[in-house]
Design an enzyme around this catalytic site. Sequence first.
Site, PDB file in Angstrom:
ATOM      1  N   SER A 136      -0.041  12.269   2.787  1.00 57.22           N
ATOM      2  CA  SER A 136       0.260  13.707   2.762  1.00 57.22           C
ATOM      3  C   SER A 136       0.626  14.160   4.170  1.00 57.22           C
ATOM      4  O   SER A 136       0.231  13.529   5.161  1.00 57.22           O
ATOM      5  CB  SER A 136      -0.982  14.466   2.296  1.00 57.22           C
ATOM      6  N   TYR A 149     -10.013  16.522   2.824  1.00 60.69           N
ATOM      7  CA  TYR A 149      -8.727  15.996   2.352  1.00 60.69           C
ATOM      8  C   TYR A 149      -7.901  15.499   3.548  1.00 60.69           C
ATOM      9  O   TYR A 149      -7.380  14.375   3.521  1.00 60.69           O
ATOM     10  CB  TYR A 149      -7.987  17.086   1.575  1.00 60.69           C
ATOM     11  N   LYS A 153      -6.697  11.581   4.317  1.00 58.12           N
ATOM     12  CA  LYS A 153      -5.288  11.184   4.435  1.00 58.12           C
ATOM     13  C   LYS A 153      -4.994  10.625   5.837  1.00 58.12           C
ATOM     14  O   LYS A 153      -4.157   9.730   5.986  1.00 58.12           O
ATOM     15  CB  LYS A 153      -4.371  12.355   4.086  1.00 58.12           C
TER      16      LYS A 153
END
Length: 252
Positions: A136, A149, A153
Amino acid sequence: MQISFEGKRALVTGAGKGIGRATALALARCGAEVTAVTRTQADLDSLTQECSSVTPVCVDLADWEATEAALQDVGPIHLLVNNAAYANLQPFLEVTPDQFDQSFSVNVKAVLHVSQIVARGMKARGSRGSIVNVSSQASQCALRDHTVYCATKGALDMLTKVMALELGPHQCFVLCCDQIRVNSVNPTVVMTEMGRLGWSDPEKAKVMMDRIPLGRFAEVEDVVNSILFLLSDKSNMTNGVTLPVDGGFLTC
Ligand code: NDP
């Protein structure tokens, strides 16, 4: 550019919805034999109705033993897409140990595990392979409420690079015969179920979109096309990259 995966066997995780589902279907259209892995049986049922050649595997990738058992008879795989991920947004000060563990189990540990299973098979057979991890833009840019998150990533980008380093070298004397390439795609927002979780609020979405030079979010197909390119022989000399699919977000 014509891409064919005729004669190749592919495995896609998180293939029940969103980007993973579209990737599985695109691979099948390009001639690959596809194994679709996800944890909701109803999604696999509708996927196999839509494309009967897909082989479904229902497992929670956060469960190491269950994953080991589910993939033990998966057979030779040439193309792997580690796409499944978990997103649960909260401010930094409210992150709980459970949210941290669940996120790292799916977004990082399961990628390591599934890749080990697949890459061991590739090495044992002396066959070439290509692995794409779906990362991402959040791996390289801090986003509010995305603490865990973003951290998963970021870890995934480094996992991608070390996998590229260790799996790349080949042992035989035929050019490229058992090389395994590993790359990631790093999309901006895509309005899938996961995308809607963080970006449904029009005000929030506008702030993000204003930071993207192309002035729009990515479509599922934008991401799928980059994944297919990295899986294919058209990217034969590309290894260890984290490819933004972000309309220029990360350059600003
Ligand atoms: P979706 O939520 O639409 O789909 C995710 C899929 O992964 C679902 O089928 C889900 O199954 C499956 N999955 C999640 N956890 C597990 C698990 N533990 N075991 C097995 N399967 C699991 O997400 P997207 O398509 O949007 O995201 C795909 C990838 O793209 C992810 O890696 C995400 O981080 C990345 N990405 C997404 C962006 C976006 O804005 N959408 C932006 C940048 C990157 P179930 O529904 O049953 O949980």
